[in-house]
Design a protein around this motif. Structure first.
Motif, PDB file in Angstrom:
ATOM      1  N   ASP A 196      -8.900  -4.906   0.169  1.00  0.00           N
ATOM      2  CA  ASP A 196      -9.091  -4.156  -0.959  1.00  0.00           C
ATOM      3  C   ASP A 196      -9.499  -4.987  -2.130  1.00  0.00           C
ATOM      4  O   ASP A 196     -10.435  -4.669  -3.010  1.00  0.00           O
ATOM      5  N   VAL A 197      -8.680  -5.985  -2.135  1.00  0.00           N
ATOM      6  CA  VAL A 197      -9.058  -6.808  -3.394  1.00  0.00           C
ATOM      7  C   VAL A 197      -8.770  -8.265  -3.151  1.00  0.00           C
ATOM      8  O   VAL A 197      -7.956  -8.822  -2.341  1.00  0.00           O
ATOM      9  N   ARG A 216     -11.465  -7.491 -13.479  1.00  0.00           N
ATOM     10  CA  ARG A 216     -11.843  -7.009 -12.268  1.00  0.00           C
ATOM     11  C   ARG A 216     -13.302  -6.508 -12.002  1.00  0.00           C
ATOM     12  O   ARG A 216     -13.778  -5.898 -13.007  1.00  0.00           O
ATOM     13  N   THR A 228     -13.641  -4.938  -1.200  1.00  0.00           N
ATOM     14  CA  THR A 228     -14.045  -4.116  -2.229  1.00  0.00           C
ATOM     15  C   THR A 228     -14.086  -4.646  -3.524  1.00  0.00           C
ATOM     16  O   THR A 228     -15.197  -4.228  -4.267  1.00  0.00           O
ATOM     17  N   LEU A 255      -1.998  -4.984  -9.257  1.00  0.00           N
ATOM     18  CA  LEU A 255      -2.295  -4.525  -8.117  1.00  0.00           C
ATOM     19  C   LEU A 255      -1.544  -3.726  -7.218  1.00  0.00           C
ATOM     20  O   LEU A 255      -1.698  -3.236  -6.037  1.00  0.00           O
ATOM     21  N   THR A 294      -1.701  -1.237  -4.033  1.00  0.00           N
ATOM     22  CA  THR A 294      -2.973  -1.922  -2.977  1.00  0.00           C
ATOM     23  C   THR A 294      -2.453  -2.232  -1.773  1.00  0.00           C
ATOM     24  O   THR A 294      -1.250  -2.782  -1.451  1.00  0.00           O
ATOM     25  N   GLU A 295      -3.236  -1.900  -0.604  1.00  0.00           N
ATOM     26  CA  GLU A 295      -2.760  -2.098   0.664  1.00  0.00           C
ATOM     27  C   GLU A 295      -2.875  -3.667   1.037  1.00  0.00           C
ATOM     28  O   GLU A 295      -1.948  -4.308   1.401  1.00  0.00           O
ATOM     29  N   VAL A 354      -4.484  -7.433  -0.109  1.00  0.00           N
ATOM     30  CA  VAL A 354      -5.188  -8.312  -0.907  1.00  0.00           C
ATOM     31  C   VAL A 354      -5.139  -9.751  -0.196  1.00  0.00           C
ATOM     32  O   VAL A 354      -4.239  -9.998   0.533  1.00  0.00           O
ATOM     33  N   VAL A 402       2.453  -4.187  -3.917  1.00  0.00           N
ATOM     34  CA  VAL A 402       1.200  -4.752  -3.004  1.00  0.00           C
ATOM     35  C   VAL A 402       1.926  -4.613  -1.629  1.00  0.00           C
ATOM     36  O   VAL A 402       3.129  -5.022  -1.348  1.00  0.00           O
TER      37      VAL A 402
END
Ligand code: BES
Ligand code: ZN
Ligand code: ZN
Length: 503
Positions: free
Chosen positions: A24-25, A75, A86, A115, A118-119, A121, A161
């Protein structure tokens, strides 16, 4: 998105050499300088962030105003070519030549907080210091939700996270550091959980039972003295403070036998401090749920020493009581007999921490420890003197200075404070060996330290940490620290024990 793992387990931390396709990030570090911001580390991850992608990303970040200032967050969508990612979050590290482990911890913590929810990172901060980055992510992702009814669907800002992947240049890189960081962060989360559990649910017997359960699961020796055993043993300080409550006091002893050197830890475990008959004002009294933060820290540290298999013997002696006003409470003017026989005139029932600590210090000293460290949310004066983020450290001079230095090296800011001899006479009592407070408010933190000093045997290297402010954050979140229990001073304690182990 799938459900996020239970908070108490913390985020999953792992090492990786490539960015997963469903990331995701991507979190990167950004330093500031006269020549503008720079993505760091410079070249550890050539395959992950090749020069052209790095340049493009830096352009994008610059275009939206990123400067690389400490803890700044920027971001942007992932540049084309950064497959599977992403978005990119750049987290500021400040001046490139001033980056230390604590800055990395804080920046990682800010990233983790922002974050939340978020799934997956991934981060390159591991290229700077994987241990510090991991601690920062884990601690920043910490949440405490057992008392929220809607457990199935936590609000976005309450979800941790789920997983953080630390990019490493080769398979072997950073394994030990990550393992260690995870254990340290888990210990801090344990201390925070204890502090954040409200006094309705964490009272002496329950605190003792939970500490016992954790310690036994870690294979440690545990002894719990209940009110009957405390009475038989002559623990007048713990009993005196605890007798105003319908929930009786405890004394817990946890031993990790890891080697010949002996470190005694003692922690103040007042599960709630109303002040007793010398009752506190209503305003902010709820913060006194944190008055067992010293106990929480020493329990967590004893467990951590065991999990790290440190070659030292660590014994945590933890007095637990609830300081309540009632018809069975001790009165101002009462005299109690501490464990070991010293008599104390209780002038102010709100100076209760020193009374339970004195019993515990004397008991801990029977083991003839080489070092004795006590930790307590002991005085409001600590905050008057040093503010909310700087623990006051007193004790025998050499060891005090060593602990303070180690505390600062580990981002916990401890500062050495004196125990001025001239303040000692103010603790003289007309009718007992000692009074529990001085008749004035000068040097309140030091006066409390001088009271404790009376109970520390000659020849023991001793440090007393007053963490009244630093153990509990009543302000907004910062760095890797959220509201509530902070886990201070677990990192200081474990680093001191490691230092002793290395002697
Ligand atoms: N638990 C308090 C100290 C405290 C105050 C911790 C604020 C965290 C935040 C302690 O038991 C206490 O009440 N100390 C008194 C001592 C005084 C009566 C000499 C204090 O600091 O006012
Ligand atoms: Zn008090
Ligand atoms: Zn207290």
């Amino acid at each position: 998105m799938t459900a996020v793992a239970d908070r108490s387990l913390g985020p999953e931390l792992a090492r990786t050499q490539t960015i997963a396709a469903d990331t995701d990030v991507l979190v990167v570090g950004l330093t500031s300088s006269e020549n503008g911001p720079a993505i760091v580390p410079e070249d550890l991850f050539g395959d992950v962030l090749p020069a052209d992608l790095r340049a493009e990303l830096l352009d994008q970040l610059g275009a939206v105003g990123a400067k690389g200032k400490a803890e700044e967050l920027t971001r942007v969508p992932a540049p084309a070519g950064l497959d599977g990612v992403t978005s990119v979050l750049a987290v500021g590290l400040g001046a490139a030549d001033k980056i230390d482990a604590e800055q990395i911890r804080r920046s990682a913590g800010v990233a983790a907080r922002t974050l939340s929810g978020t799934e997956l990172v991934a981060t390159t901060l591991s290229g700077l210091d994987i241990g510090a980055a991991a601690e920062g992510f884990y601690l920043g992702a910490y949440t405490f939700t057992p008392f929220k009814s809607d457990k199935s669907a936590p609000k976005p800002d309450e979800r941790p996270v789920a997983r953080v992947e630390f990019l490493v240049p080769e398979a072997e890189f950073g394994e030990e550091e990550l393992f260690r960081a995870e254990l340290i962060a888990e210990a801090i989360a344990t201390a925070r959980d204890f502090v954040n559990t409200p006094p309705s649910h964490l009272y002496p017997a329950e605190f003792a039972a939970r500490a016992q359960e954790l310690a036994e699961a870690a294979g440690l020796e545990v002894e719990v003295l209940d009110e009957t055993a405390l009475d038989a043993g002559g623990y007048g300080g713990v009993l005196g403070v605890g007798k105003g409550s319908s929930r009786p006091p405890r004394l817990v002893r946890i031993t990790y036998a890891g080697g010949p050197k002996k470190v005694a830890l003692v922690g103040k475990g007042i599960t709630f401090d109303t002040g007793g008959i010398s009752i506190k004002p209503a305003q902010n009294m709820e913060n006194m749920t944190s008055d067992m933060a010293g106990a929480a820290a020493v329990v967590a540290t004893a467990l951590l020493a065991a999990r790290l298999s440190l070659p030292v013997t660590v014994t945590a002696t933890v007095p637990m009581a609830e300081n309540m006003p009632s018809s069975t409470a001790q009165r101002p003017g009462d005299v109690l007999t501490q464990y070991g026989g010293t008599t104390v005139e209780v002038i102010n029932t709100d100076a209760e921490g020193r009374l339970i600590l004195a019993d515990a210090i004397v008991r801990a000293s029977e083991d003839e420890p080489d070092y004795l460290i006590d930790v307590a949310t002991l005085t409001g004066a600590q905050m008057v003197a040093l503010g909310t983020r700087t623990p006051g450290i007193m004790g025998t001079e050499e060891f005090r200075d060593r602990v303070a230095e180690i505390s600062r090296a580990n981002g916990e800011n401890g500062w050495a404070m004196p125990l001025p001899a001239e303040l000692r006479a103010d603790l003289n009592s007309k009718i007992a060996d000692l009074a529990n407070v001085a008749p004035h408010r000068w040097g309140g933190m030091l006066s409390a330290g001088l009271f404790l000093k009376e109970f520390v045997p000659e020849g023991v290297q001793w440090a007393h940490l007053d963490v009244a402010g630093p153990a509990y954050n009543t302000g907004g979140p910062f760095g890797y620290i959220g509201k509530g229990g902070t886990g201070v001073p677990v990192r200081t304690l474990i680093a001191v024990i490691e230092d002793i182990a290395g002697e």
